[in-house]
Design a protein around this motif. Structure first.
Motif, PDB file in Angstrom:
ATOM      1  N   LYS A 183      -5.058  -3.912   6.703  1.00  0.00           N
ATOM      2  CA  LYS A 183      -3.870  -4.050   7.546  1.00  0.00           C
ATOM      3  C   LYS A 183      -2.704  -4.616   6.741  1.00  0.00           C
ATOM      4  CE  LYS A 183      -2.035  -4.058  11.785  1.00  0.00           C
ATOM      5  NZ  LYS A 183      -1.970  -2.870  12.662  1.00  0.00           N
ATOM      6  N   ILE A 184      -2.968  -5.651   5.950  1.00  0.00           N
ATOM      7  CA  ILE A 184      -1.918  -6.240   5.129  1.00  0.00           C
ATOM      8  C   ILE A 184      -1.431  -5.247   4.083  1.00  0.00           C
ATOM      9  CG2 ILE A 184      -1.479  -7.996   3.356  1.00  0.00           C
ATOM     10  CD1 ILE A 184      -3.370  -9.848   4.917  1.00  0.00           C
ATOM     11  N   GLY A 185      -2.360  -4.610   3.388  1.00  0.00           N
ATOM     12  CA  GLY A 185      -1.982  -3.656   2.347  1.00  0.00           C
ATOM     13  C   GLY A 185      -1.184  -2.495   2.891  1.00  0.00           C
ATOM     14  N   SER A 186      -1.612  -1.964   4.026  1.00  0.00           N
ATOM     15  CA  SER A 186      -0.911  -0.832   4.629  1.00  0.00           C
ATOM     16  C   SER A 186       0.504  -1.217   5.043  1.00  0.00           C
ATOM     17  CB  SER A 186      -1.702  -0.335   5.839  1.00  0.00           C
ATOM     18  OG  SER A 186      -1.018   0.691   6.513  1.00  0.00           O
ATOM     19  N   TYR A 187       0.655  -2.410   5.598  1.00  0.00           N
ATOM     20  CA  TYR A 187       1.985  -2.864   6.032  1.00  0.00           C
ATOM     21  C   TYR A 187       2.917  -3.033   4.829  1.00  0.00           C
ATOM     22  CZ  TYR A 187       5.622  -5.648   8.274  1.00  0.00           C
ATOM     23  OH  TYR A 187       6.836  -6.104   8.748  1.00  0.00           O
ATOM     24  N   ILE A 188       2.411  -3.619   3.762  1.00  0.00           N
ATOM     25  CA  ILE A 188       3.229  -3.798   2.558  1.00  0.00           C
ATOM     26  C   ILE A 188       3.627  -2.435   1.985  1.00  0.00           C
ATOM     27  CG2 ILE A 188       3.172  -4.616   0.165  1.00  0.00           C
ATOM     28  CD1 ILE A 188       1.404  -6.945   1.188  1.00  0.00           C
ATOM     29  N   SER A 189       2.685  -1.506   1.946  1.00  0.00           N
ATOM     30  CA  SER A 189       2.963  -0.174   1.402  1.00  0.00           C
ATOM     31  C   SER A 189       4.046   0.548   2.188  1.00  0.00           C
ATOM     32  CB  SER A 189       1.687   0.670   1.400  1.00  0.00           C
ATOM     33  OG  SER A 189       0.718   0.120   0.526  1.00  0.00           O
ATOM     34  N   LYS A 190       4.072   0.327   3.514  1.00  0.00           N
ATOM     35  CA  LYS A 190       5.049   1.013   4.371  1.00  0.00           C
ATOM     36  C   LYS A 190       6.417   0.349   4.359  1.00  0.00           C
ATOM     37  CE  LYS A 190       2.460   0.879   8.057  1.00  0.00           C
ATOM     38  NZ  LYS A 190       2.004   1.027   9.471  1.00  0.00           N
ATOM     39  N   ASN A 191       6.479  -0.944   4.060  1.00  0.00           N
ATOM     40  CA  ASN A 191       7.717  -1.686   4.298  1.00  0.00           C
ATOM     41  C   ASN A 191       8.390  -2.250   3.047  1.00  0.00           C
ATOM     42  OD1 ASN A 191       8.050  -2.030   7.451  1.00  0.00           O
ATOM     43  ND2 ASN A 191       5.860  -2.250   7.010  1.00  0.00           N
ATOM     44  N   TYR A 192       7.789  -2.053   1.868  1.00  0.00           N
ATOM     45  CA  TYR A 192       8.397  -2.582   0.650  1.00  0.00           C
ATOM     46  C   TYR A 192       8.523  -1.479  -0.399  1.00  0.00           C
ATOM     47  CZ  TYR A 192       7.707  -7.225   2.653  1.00  0.00           C
ATOM     48  OH  TYR A 192       7.749  -8.328   3.470  1.00  0.00           O
ATOM     49  N   ASN A 193       9.564  -1.583  -1.187  1.00  0.00           N
ATOM     50  CA  ASN A 193       9.858  -0.587  -2.226  1.00  0.00           C
ATOM     51  C   ASN A 193       9.084  -0.923  -3.500  1.00  0.00           C
ATOM     52  OD1 ASN A 193      10.910   1.150  -4.114  1.00  0.00           O
ATOM     53  ND2 ASN A 193      13.044   0.556  -3.841  1.00  0.00           N
TER      54      ASN A 193
ATOM     55  N   LEU B 256      -8.506  -7.287  -0.841  1.00  0.00           N
ATOM     56  CA  LEU B 256      -7.070  -7.163  -1.133  1.00  0.00           C
ATOM     57  C   LEU B 256      -6.860  -6.603  -2.539  1.00  0.00           C
ATOM     58  CD1 LEU B 256      -5.782 -10.510   0.390  1.00  0.00           C
ATOM     59  CD2 LEU B 256      -5.013  -8.223   1.069  1.00  0.00           C
ATOM     60  N   ARG B 257      -7.599  -7.135  -3.483  1.00  0.00           N
ATOM     61  CA  ARG B 257      -7.515  -6.642  -4.858  1.00  0.00           C
ATOM     62  C   ARG B 257      -7.902  -5.170  -4.925  1.00  0.00           C
ATOM     63  NH1 ARG B 257     -11.453  -9.434  -6.807  1.00  0.00           N
ATOM     64  NH2 ARG B 257     -10.209 -11.343  -7.065  1.00  0.00           N
ATOM     65  N   ALA B 258      -8.974  -4.827  -4.230  1.00  0.00           N
ATOM     66  CA  ALA B 258      -9.435  -3.434  -4.234  1.00  0.00           C
ATOM     67  C   ALA B 258      -8.380  -2.497  -3.656  1.00  0.00           C
ATOM     68  CB  ALA B 258     -10.744  -3.324  -3.447  1.00  0.00           C
ATOM     69  N   TYR B 259      -7.702  -2.952  -2.578  1.00  0.00           N
ATOM     70  CA  TYR B 259      -6.670  -2.107  -1.958  1.00  0.00           C
ATOM     71  C   TYR B 259      -5.546  -1.806  -2.943  1.00  0.00           C
ATOM     72  CZ  TYR B 259      -3.079  -0.367   1.169  1.00  0.00           C
ATOM     73  OH  TYR B 259      -2.107   0.431   1.761  1.00  0.00           O
ATOM     74  N   PHE B 260      -5.047  -2.827  -3.604  1.00  0.00           N
ATOM     75  CA  PHE B 260      -3.896  -2.611  -4.491  1.00  0.00           C
ATOM     76  C   PHE B 260      -4.285  -1.984  -5.819  1.00  0.00           C
ATOM     77  CE2 PHE B 260      -2.102  -5.644  -1.464  1.00  0.00           C
ATOM     78  CZ  PHE B 260      -0.905  -5.003  -1.175  1.00  0.00           C
ATOM     79  N   MET B 261      -5.556  -2.083  -6.199  1.00  0.00           N
ATOM     80  CA  MET B 261      -6.024  -1.336  -7.360  1.00  0.00           C
ATOM     81  C   MET B 261      -6.092   0.156  -7.028  1.00  0.00           C
ATOM     82  SD  MET B 261      -6.547  -3.382  -9.975  1.00  0.00           S
ATOM     83  CE  MET B 261      -5.058  -4.244  -9.446  1.00  0.00           C
ATOM     84  N   GLN B 262      -6.485   0.451  -5.800  1.00  0.00           N
ATOM     85  CA  GLN B 262      -6.566   1.851  -5.371  1.00  0.00           C
ATOM     86  C   GLN B 262      -5.185   2.432  -5.129  1.00  0.00           C
ATOM     87  OE1 GLN B 262      -8.919   2.422  -1.839  1.00  0.00           O
ATOM     88  NE2 GLN B 262      -8.487   4.603  -1.705  1.00  0.00           N
TER      89      GLN B 262
END
Length: 407
Positions: A191-201, A224-230
């Motif tokens: 949820k956190i990763g998806s929100y950041i991906s949608k709302n930040y450049n 969290l690490r796995a999300y941003f590595m992917q």
């Protein structure tokens, strides 16, 4: 998958009955209590009032909670022991009111309540004595060890089991009949990763994970690490503290800082340091650990840092349904409802309505029926190996000295 919105069911004036077995010491005979009571108001969104093909003559629910009334002595009990007993009682009383409300449709329920004593031996005795036979649904045990213990029985008898309170990942239980209510940590991270991906450049944003690397911190940090590595479009960095992050800061970037810790001794100085860094002109947005919702931090700091947290639940005290439940709970038990009373009501009402409306086919509708409850909301997906998983999860932001829903 189409998930239908639900509407408030009509509450008729017809009387109904619920048969409750309160089993505090397992034995061959159990006292039977027949009750009649007025029905509390219910949430506006609940399963559709469509007639089932085959309706239960009597829907049987087994509730397994650790009252531990055989051993707790209030004068000598520790705070943790008292809180465990209070949790069980609060949850049971809320659950009972939820079933009461679901019974408004005219469905008869047999609610069998067992004290597990937080002891797998007690659960084993209950299984051996046939106490759970004929159950259309088992709710509990409430702790992971008990849920693991009952897995083989659930699979062999093909009885759905609700995990009502544990945030453990459903993969830990290997039970295709499991119904997981509380969101697991992987869902929070997604949820956190998806929100950041949608709302930040990504071109101008640095995502920083602050992870002091204790075992509890790593539970949140790992997904969290796995999300941003992917999803590697962001400049992703990880530090043990904001103090080690500070020398590496690039002044003209937007910083999204995620803290995986919930230890107050770590979080308080972290917030203080982030405030000092922000005052230098750095653009910072902060994402906190889900446990922060229950902890007491400086709200002004949290607001200034644009802090967002994930949460499975939020009680809106402006809703008429919430206040009606509080009045009913006070009237019934002469106590204020706690967090677990609200959880119990939502689970009792939701599953009671499903059993009432769809009868033996209720599982086929679990992933189709959305529910906005007093405390939790339910939106289930189905996995052949993991069972049914609640995916309803909120993002809350500190604003105007309150937590407000962002998404």
């Amino acid at each position: 998958m189409t998930l239908a919105q639900n509407h408030q069911p009509q509450l008729s004036g017809n009387k109904y009955w619920i048969l409750v077995f309160m089993v505090l010491v397992l034995s061959a005979c159990s006292p039977k209590i027949r009750t009649e009571s007025k029905k509390p108001e219910v949430p506006k969104e609940a399963p559709k009032t469509t007639k089932p093909a085959v309706r239960f003559e009597q829907a049987s629910i087994s509730l397994l909670v650790p009252f531990r009334l055989n051993e707790i002595k209030l004068k000598s009990a520790t705070k943790a022991e008292v809180e465990k007993a209070a949790l069980a009682i609060d949850f049971y009383q809320g659950f009972k009111l939820g079933i009461d409300s679901a019974a408004a449709s005219g469905q008869n329920f047999k609610l069998k309540v067992y004290d597990t004593r937080d002891d797998n031996t007690q659960i084993g005795t209950l299984i051996d004595n046939g106490g759970l036979l004929g159950s259309s649904l088992i709710v509990g045990p409430v702790f992971p060890d008990g849920l693991k213990y009952i897995t083989n029985y659930s699979i062999s008898r093909n009885i759905p089991v609700v995990n009502p309170l544990s945030a453990a990942h459903p993969g830990e239980f290997a039970n295709p009949n499991l119904i997981s209510i509380v969101n697991n940590v992987d869902q929070h991270a997604e949820k956190i990763g998806s929100y950041i991906s949608k709302n930040y450049n990504p071109a101008t944003t640095v995502v920083v994970l602050i992870n002091p690397k204790g075992s509890s911190d790593e539970v949140m940090a790992k997904p969290l690490r796995a999300y941003f590595m992917q999803h590697n479009k962001f400049n992703f960095q990880e530090y043990a503290s904001v103090f080690t992050m500070e020398p590496k800061i690039i002044k003209d970037r937007q910083y999204v800082v995620i803290v995986s810790a919930s230890d107050r001794k770590f979080v308080v100085p972290t917030l203080d340091k982030l405030m000092k860094i922000k005052k230098t002109g750095l653009n910072i947005s902060l994402f906190g650990h889900p446990d922060w919702v229950k902890q007491n931090y400086n709200t002004e700091q949290l607001q200034t840092l644009n802090t967002v947290v994930t949460s499975s639940y939020k009680i809106d005290y402006t809703r008429s349904e919430v206040n009606a439940f509080i009045r009913k709970y006070r009237s019934s038990f002469n106590f204020e409802p706690g967090e677990y009373a609200f959880k119990g009501f939502d689970i009792g009402f939701y599953f009671g309505k499903l059993l009432s409306i769809y009868g033996a086919d209720y599982l086929n509708y679990l992933s189709k029926e959305r529910y906005k409850g007093l405390h939790n909301s339910f939106r289930f997906i189905h996995d052949d190996k993991l069972g049914y998983i609640n995916t309803s999860l909120m993002l809350l932001k500190y604003k105007n000295f309150a937590l407000n829903i962002v998404e």
